[in-house]
Scaffold this motif. Structure first.
Motif, PDB file in Angstrom:
ATOM      1  N   GLU A   1       0.837  -1.216   0.000  1.00 14.93           N
ATOM      2  CA  GLU A   1       0.000   0.000   0.000  1.00 14.93           C
ATOM      3  C   GLU A   1       0.865   1.257   0.000  1.00 14.93           C
ATOM      4  O   GLU A   1       0.581   2.221  -0.714  1.00 14.93           O
ATOM      5  CB  GLU A   1      -0.927   0.007   1.218  1.00 14.93           C
ATOM      6  N   THR A   2       1.947   1.248   0.756  1.00 14.99           N
ATOM      7  CA  THR A   2       2.842   2.404   0.805  1.00 14.99           C
ATOM      8  C   THR A   2       3.451   2.683  -0.559  1.00 14.99           C
ATOM      9  O   THR A   2       3.511   3.826  -1.007  1.00 14.99           O
ATOM     10  CB  THR A   2       3.969   2.163   1.836  1.00 14.99           C
ATOM     11  N   VAL A   3       3.878   1.639  -1.252  1.00 13.84           N
ATOM     12  CA  VAL A   3       4.461   1.797  -2.584  1.00 13.84           C
ATOM     13  C   VAL A   3       3.422   2.356  -3.550  1.00 13.84           C
ATOM     14  O   VAL A   3       3.709   3.257  -4.348  1.00 13.84           O
ATOM     15  CB  VAL A   3       5.042   0.458  -3.095  1.00 13.84           C
ATOM     16  N   GLU A   4       2.192   1.873  -3.476  1.00 12.76           N
ATOM     17  CA  GLU A   4       1.132   2.374  -4.353  1.00 12.76           C
ATOM     18  C   GLU A   4       0.850   3.848  -4.076  1.00 12.76           C
ATOM     19  O   GLU A   4       0.666   4.642  -4.995  1.00 12.76           O
ATOM     20  CB  GLU A   4      -0.145   1.545  -4.195  1.00 12.76           C
ATOM     21  N   LEU A   5       0.806   4.227  -2.815  1.00  8.57           N
ATOM     22  CA  LEU A   5       0.567   5.632  -2.465  1.00  8.57           C
ATOM     23  C   LEU A   5       1.709   6.517  -2.955  1.00  8.57           C
ATOM     24  O   LEU A   5       1.492   7.635  -3.409  1.00  8.57           O
ATOM     25  CB  LEU A   5       0.407   5.782  -0.943  1.00  8.57           C
ATOM     26  N   ALA A   6       2.925   6.010  -2.880  1.00  9.17           N
ATOM     27  CA  ALA A   6       4.089   6.794  -3.295  1.00  9.17           C
ATOM     28  C   ALA A   6       4.090   7.075  -4.789  1.00  9.17           C
ATOM     29  O   ALA A   6       4.630   8.091  -5.233  1.00  9.17           O
ATOM     30  CB  ALA A   6       5.375   6.072  -2.892  1.00  9.17           C
ATOM     31  N   LYS A   7       3.454   6.208  -5.573  1.00 11.03           N
ATOM     32  CA  LYS A   7       3.428   6.419  -7.022  1.00 11.03           C
ATOM     33  C   LYS A   7       2.741   7.727  -7.384  1.00 11.03           C
ATOM     34  O   LYS A   7       3.045   8.337  -8.401  1.00 11.03           O
ATOM     35  CB  LYS A   7       2.721   5.253  -7.722  1.00 11.03           C
ATOM     36  N   GLU A   8       1.813   8.174  -6.566  1.00 12.39           N
ATOM     37  CA  GLU A   8       1.081   9.417  -6.835  1.00 12.39           C
ATOM     38  C   GLU A   8       1.539  10.560  -5.933  1.00 12.39           C
ATOM     39  O   GLU A   8       0.884  11.594  -5.846  1.00 12.39           O
ATOM     40  CB  GLU A   8      -0.418   9.182  -6.648  1.00 12.39           C
ATOM     41  N   ALA A   9       2.651  10.384  -5.249  1.00  9.95           N
ATOM     42  CA  ALA A   9       3.097  11.386  -4.278  1.00  9.95           C
ATOM     43  C   ALA A   9       3.530  12.692  -4.943  1.00  9.95           C
ATOM     44  O   ALA A   9       3.407  13.756  -4.367  1.00  9.95           O
ATOM     45  CB  ALA A   9       4.234  10.834  -3.427  1.00  9.95           C
ATOM     46  N   ILE A  10       4.055  12.635  -6.154  1.00  6.95           N
ATOM     47  CA  ILE A  10       4.480  13.842  -6.855  1.00  6.95           C
ATOM     48  C   ILE A  10       3.469  14.140  -7.945  1.00  6.95           C
ATOM     49  O   ILE A  10       3.429  13.462  -8.962  1.00  6.95           O
ATOM     50  CB  ILE A  10       5.890  13.680  -7.451  1.00  6.95           C
ATOM     51  N   PRO A  11       2.638  15.152  -7.735  1.00  4.32           N
ATOM     52  CA  PRO A  11       1.585  15.447  -8.715  1.00  4.32           C
ATOM     53  C   PRO A  11       2.147  16.227  -9.900  1.00  4.32           C
ATOM     54  O   PRO A  11       2.140  17.443  -9.932  1.00  4.32           O
ATOM     55  CB  PRO A  11       0.603  16.305  -7.894  1.00  4.32           C
ATOM     56  N   TYR A  12       2.638  15.510 -10.896  1.00  2.00           N
ATOM     57  CA  TYR A  12       3.272  16.147 -12.047  1.00  2.00           C
ATOM     58  C   TYR A  12       2.317  17.049 -12.827  1.00  2.00           C
ATOM     59  O   TYR A  12       2.744  17.926 -13.545  1.00  2.00           O
ATOM     60  CB  TYR A  12       3.863  15.090 -12.986  1.00  2.00           C
ATOM     61  N   HIS A  13       1.030  16.834 -12.675  1.00  2.90           N
ATOM     62  CA  HIS A  13       0.065  17.657 -13.388  1.00  2.90           C
ATOM     63  C   HIS A  13      -0.142  19.012 -12.720  1.00  2.90           C
ATOM     64  O   HIS A  13      -0.759  19.889 -13.279  1.00  2.90           O
ATOM     65  CB  HIS A  13      -1.272  16.920 -13.493  1.00  2.90           C
ATOM     66  N   ARG A  14       0.394  19.189 -11.525  1.00  7.24           N
ATOM     67  CA  ARG A  14       0.209  20.447 -10.799  1.00  7.24           C
ATOM     68  C   ARG A  14       1.342  21.407 -11.099  1.00  7.24           C
ATOM     69  O   ARG A  14       2.408  21.029 -11.549  1.00  7.24           O
ATOM     70  CB  ARG A  14       0.124  20.164  -9.300  1.00  7.24           C
ATOM     71  N   LYS A  15       1.087  22.673 -10.813  1.00  4.07           N
ATOM     72  CA  LYS A  15       2.080  23.712 -11.068  1.00  4.07           C
ATOM     73  C   LYS A  15       2.183  24.633  -9.867  1.00  4.07           C
ATOM     74  O   LYS A  15       1.250  24.763  -9.094  1.00  4.07           O
ATOM     75  CB  LYS A  15       1.679  24.536 -12.296  1.00  4.07           C
TER      76      LYS A  15
ATOM     77  N   ASN B   1       2.966  28.546  -9.419  1.00  5.15           N
ATOM     78  CA  ASN B   1       3.125  29.799 -10.161  1.00  5.15           C
ATOM     79  C   ASN B   1       3.471  29.543 -11.625  1.00  5.15           C
ATOM     80  O   ASN B   1       4.363  30.166 -12.185  1.00  5.15           O
ATOM     81  CB  ASN B   1       4.177  30.693  -9.511  1.00  5.15           C
ATOM     82  N   GLY B   2       2.772  28.596 -12.242  1.00  5.45           N
ATOM     83  CA  GLY B   2       2.960  28.322 -13.660  1.00  5.45           C
ATOM     84  C   GLY B   2       4.129  27.409 -13.979  1.00  5.45           C
ATOM     85  O   GLY B   2       4.376  27.102 -15.131  1.00  5.45           O
ATOM     86  N   LYS B   3       4.886  26.963 -12.990  1.00  4.16           N
ATOM     87  CA  LYS B   3       6.034  26.089 -13.229  1.00  4.16           C
ATOM     88  C   LYS B   3       5.634  24.647 -12.928  1.00  4.16           C
ATOM     89  O   LYS B   3       5.215  24.336 -11.825  1.00  4.16           O
ATOM     90  CB  LYS B   3       7.224  26.514 -12.369  1.00  4.16           C
ATOM     91  N   SER B   4       5.733  23.768 -13.921  1.00  2.00           N
ATOM     92  CA  SER B   4       5.349  22.369 -13.767  1.00  2.00           C
ATOM     93  C   SER B   4       6.237  21.650 -12.768  1.00  2.00           C
ATOM     94  O   SER B   4       7.425  21.948 -12.654  1.00  2.00           O
ATOM     95  CB  SER B   4       5.431  21.653 -15.120  1.00  2.00           C
ATOM     96  N   LEU B   5       5.641  20.683 -12.080  1.00  8.81           N
ATOM     97  CA  LEU B   5       6.376  19.894 -11.094  1.00  8.81           C
ATOM     98  C   LEU B   5       6.945  18.630 -11.722  1.00  8.81           C
ATOM     99  O   LEU B   5       6.843  17.547 -11.179  1.00  8.81           O
ATOM    100  CB  LEU B   5       5.453  19.533  -9.928  1.00  8.81           C
ATOM    101  N   THR B   6       7.563  18.750 -12.876  1.00  7.21           N
ATOM    102  CA  THR B   6       8.139  17.578 -13.534  1.00  7.21           C
ATOM    103  C   THR B   6       9.572  17.328 -13.098  1.00  7.21           C
ATOM    104  O   THR B   6      10.151  16.310 -13.417  1.00  7.21           O
ATOM    105  CB  THR B   6       8.111  17.757 -15.062  1.00  7.21           C
ATOM    106  N   GLN B   7      10.157  18.274 -12.402  1.00  5.97           N
ATOM    107  CA  GLN B   7      11.525  18.138 -11.909  1.00  5.97           C
ATOM    108  C   GLN B   7      11.681  19.107 -10.757  1.00  5.97           C
ATOM    109  O   GLN B   7      10.722  19.733 -10.348  1.00  5.97           O
ATOM    110  CB  GLN B   7      12.520  18.468 -13.021  1.00  5.97           C
ATOM    111  N   ASP B   8      12.873  19.233 -10.220  1.00  3.48           N
ATOM    112  CA  ASP B   8      13.092  20.223  -9.175  1.00  3.48           C
ATOM    113  C   ASP B   8      12.729  21.589  -9.731  1.00  3.48           C
ATOM    114  O   ASP B   8      13.116  21.946 -10.834  1.00  3.48           O
ATOM    115  CB  ASP B   8      14.556  20.244  -8.717  1.00  3.48           C
ATOM    116  N   VAL B   9      11.969  22.346  -8.969  1.00  7.52           N
ATOM    117  CA  VAL B   9      11.521  23.660  -9.415  1.00  7.52           C
ATOM    118  C   VAL B   9      12.377  24.721  -8.739  1.00  7.52           C
ATOM    119  O   VAL B   9      12.572  24.693  -7.529  1.00  7.52           O
ATOM    120  CB  VAL B   9      10.032  23.873  -9.060  1.00  7.52           C
TER     121      VAL B   9
END
Length: 128
Positions: A38-52, A54-62
């Motif tokens: 369950e922890t591993v499954e939850l971690a898969k969605e821990a970084i919401p890449y679709h979110r931003k 101030n307009g900067k995508s969370l696809t890498q270190d911001v």
């Protein structure tokens, strides 16, 4: 002989600390055995890449700037804080264009706006 063969097989399958888990054959089973599925499954969605931010995508270190988070900068202070207002500053030296409130005199001709706040030409002494 069968017991010896079993022991030899077990010894040959021993995991190496140096491989940090790379030699685990069935990683999914290992994770399940540890109760971490369950922890591993939850971690898969821990970084919401679709979110931003101030307009900067969370696809890498911001890399955020002071402007991105509305941080107070010396430039912003000059624009928003009336001349003569004493402010604490976290370093030994004040920002460029600012003076320490150490009781020293200042040139009223050079700092006419400051002179309007301190007509005596003397800064307040806020040390200690």
């Amino acid at each position: 002989q069968a017991i010896q063969t079993c022991a030899e097989n077990a010894a040959n399958r021993k995991l190496s600390k140096k491989k940090n888990g790379k030699d685990i054959l069935d990683k999914a089973q290992f994770i399940e055995n540890l109760g971490l599925t369950e922890t591993v499954e939850l971690a898969k969605e821990a970084i919401p890449y679709h979110r931003k931010i101030n307009g900067k995508s969370l696809t890498q270190d911001v890399q955020l700037t002071a402007t991105d988070v509305n941080a107070v900068t010396p430039q912003r202070l000059r624009l928003e804080v009336p001349v003569g207002v004493p402010l604490p500053w976290p370093t030994d030296r004040p920002p460029t264009g600012w003076l320490l409130c150490n009781g020293a005199g200042f040139d009223k001709t050079r700092y006419p706006l400051l002179a309007s706040a301190y007509p005596s030409g003397q800064l307040p002494n806020l040390r200690g």
